[in-house]
Every structure is written in C-alpha cells, then in structure tokens.
Design an enzyme around this catalytic site. Sequence first.
Site, short mmCIF file in Angstrom:
data_model
loop_
_atom_site.label_atom_id
_atom_site.label_comp_id
_atom_site.label_asym_id
_atom_site.label_seq_id
_atom_site.Cartn_x
_atom_site.Cartn_y
_atom_site.Cartn_z
CG ASN A 172 -1.71 1.14 1.42
OD1 ASN A 172 -1.95 1.96 0.56
ND2 ASN A 172 -2.44 1.45 2.63
CD1 TRP A 173 3.85 1.03 -2.67
CD2 TRP A 173 4.35 2.58 -4.28
NE1 TRP A 173 4.85 0.74 -3.38
CE2 TRP A 173 5.23 1.47 -4.26
CE3 TRP A 173 4.35 3.52 -5.44
CZ2 TRP A 173 6.33 1.39 -5.34
CZ3 TRP A 173 5.33 3.25 -6.34
CH2 TRP A 173 6.17 2.29 -6.39
CE LYS A 174 -0.24 3.14 4.70
NZ LYS A 174 -0.09 3.35 6.23
CG HIS A 184 -5.84 1.98 5.34
ND1 HIS A 184 -5.45 2.88 6.04
CD2 HIS A 184 -4.76 0.87 5.12
CE1 HIS A 184 -4.23 2.47 6.51
NE2 HIS A 184 -3.85 1.51 5.97
CD GLU A 230 -2.92 5.67 6.81
OE1 GLU A 230 -3.04 5.74 5.59
OE2 GLU A 230 -1.90 4.91 7.41
CD GLU A 237 -3.58 -2.56 7.23
OE1 GLU A 237 -2.56 -2.81 6.96
OE2 GLU A 237 -4.03 -1.51 7.03
N GLY A 276 2.56 2.22 10.86
CA GLY A 276 3.55 3.27 10.77
C GLY A 276 4.28 3.50 11.95
CB SER A 283 5.11 -2.24 12.32
OG SER A 283 4.54 -0.69 12.50
N GLY A 298 2.69 -1.31 4.32
CA GLY A 298 2.78 0.29 3.97
C GLY A 298 4.34 0.52 3.53
N GLY A 299 5.00 1.33 4.32
CA GLY A 299 6.16 1.82 4.29
C GLY A 299 7.14 0.99 3.53
#
Length: 249
Positions: free
Chosen positions: A11-13, A97, A99, A167, A173, A212, A233-234
Amino acid sequence: MQQSMKLVAGNWKMNGVAAALAEVEALRAALAEAPASCRVALCPPATLIERMARAASGSPIEIGGQDCRAETHGAFTGDLSASMLKDAGAGLVILGHSERRQGYGESDALVAAKAAAALDAGLAPIVCVGETLEQREAGRAVEIVRSQVMASLPLALTGRDFAVAYEPVWAIGTGLTPTLEQIEEVHRAVRSAMIERLGLGISATPILYGGSVKPDNARDILAVPEVGGALVGGASLKAADFLGIIRGA
Ligand code: PGA
C-alpha cells in the site's frame, strides 16, 4: 482446510511519482529471476495505476487501488469509481483502511457498499479492519474486529476473490506489532466471523496481517496460523524491502 496462496500487497498510500516506477521494474526483474511463492500486489496512488499496470504487464505483479466510491458515476468531485480503477488497470482495491475510517469517518456500512461496488466492477476488494490502542487496552480488540467484519463484508462476497486485512491501528506506521499470539487470536476471530457472515465457502479466503510488517518480522508473522498474507505500507515503497517480505511468504 483448503489453503489458498498467500497474498503480499503493498500500500503505497500518498507516495510515488513517475520516478518510483523504477521500483516496479526492479521488483519485476527479481521475480522473473526467482518467482515468488505468493501472490504479489502493489497499490499505488491512482495517478500511477495505469503506468504501473503497464510496467507490470506480463509479470505476476497485480495492481490495486487504495479506495473507491460506492457510486458508479456522478457529481463527486475528486473521487473515483471502481470501474475507473479497473479501466486504469487495477484488479484489486483496498477498502476501509483505518486512515479512511478515521480521517473520513467511513463506516462499516459504507465500506460494505464500496466492496459491493468493487465486485460489480470486477475488482477484488481487500477489506481492512482493526482496533485502536484504546480498544485493545480495554480488552475489546476481538469484539471490535468481529463487529467490523460482520458489518463491512457484503453478502455478495460469497464465492468471490477477496481478502480481509487485519491492521491494528496502533501498529500502522509505528514500528509496533502485536505478539504472534495476539495476531493468531484475532485472525482466528476474523475467520470465524467471516464464516458466520458468508458461510464455510470462504475458508480459503486470505486474511492478511498489516501494521509495521518489515523484512525482519515478515517470516514469523506469515507463519502464524490463519495469516494468509500481508498488507505492507512503508516497507513496500522500495523493491528491496518489499522483496525481503515476499521471500518470507
Ligand atoms: P505500515 O502500513 O506497513 O507502514 O505500518 C500498513 C498499512 O497501513 O497498510
């Protein structure tokens, strides 16, 4: 129980412009050299979907969106429909998600409507659920996640390609992760809620863990019973890190 292939999705956000397509090229080359033993997907910002789909064409890398509108078209400035994502080259879409649940007040009912719209457009939804730190500390993680699963999965998902992603909001994150026992406990609860909602036919539908996930913890997390993949994600932004996770599946 039939076990389907694990799914590792990035997930590149809101990260990435054209230069980042070099990471897709690198990932593609590495997977051509040594094929993955799992499904691999990347969900870039919508502006990159078409170019990334072209860069991944003919490779095993699947492309997804990060959200869609429940409506098929209309006066919704700035938003995208599921069929637009499909048209751009996506085959999957992340929905609900945290977010978006937190930042845009998305409810379980809205997430379910989006998932139904995604199916209608021919996209496989990845429906996200997860408790906040406050809810976990109050001992309510399983209860919260169960109720999100029951209310966020439309009945139309029966027999279709989709995934649920667990999640924990506090793990996204932050570098924090639940223990392997906590992950297994929630994943088992997600599975039983999915069966209650959609029937035994979904026994092989993957339940991803997200929050994470890194190359150094992926192998252990992916080996937990009922963990059918990861939503990353990251650590999905760089091919080398993402590959380190894929190789743990
Ligand atoms: P993270 O994000 O891997 O950077 O924690 C996961 C996610 O939000 O899907």
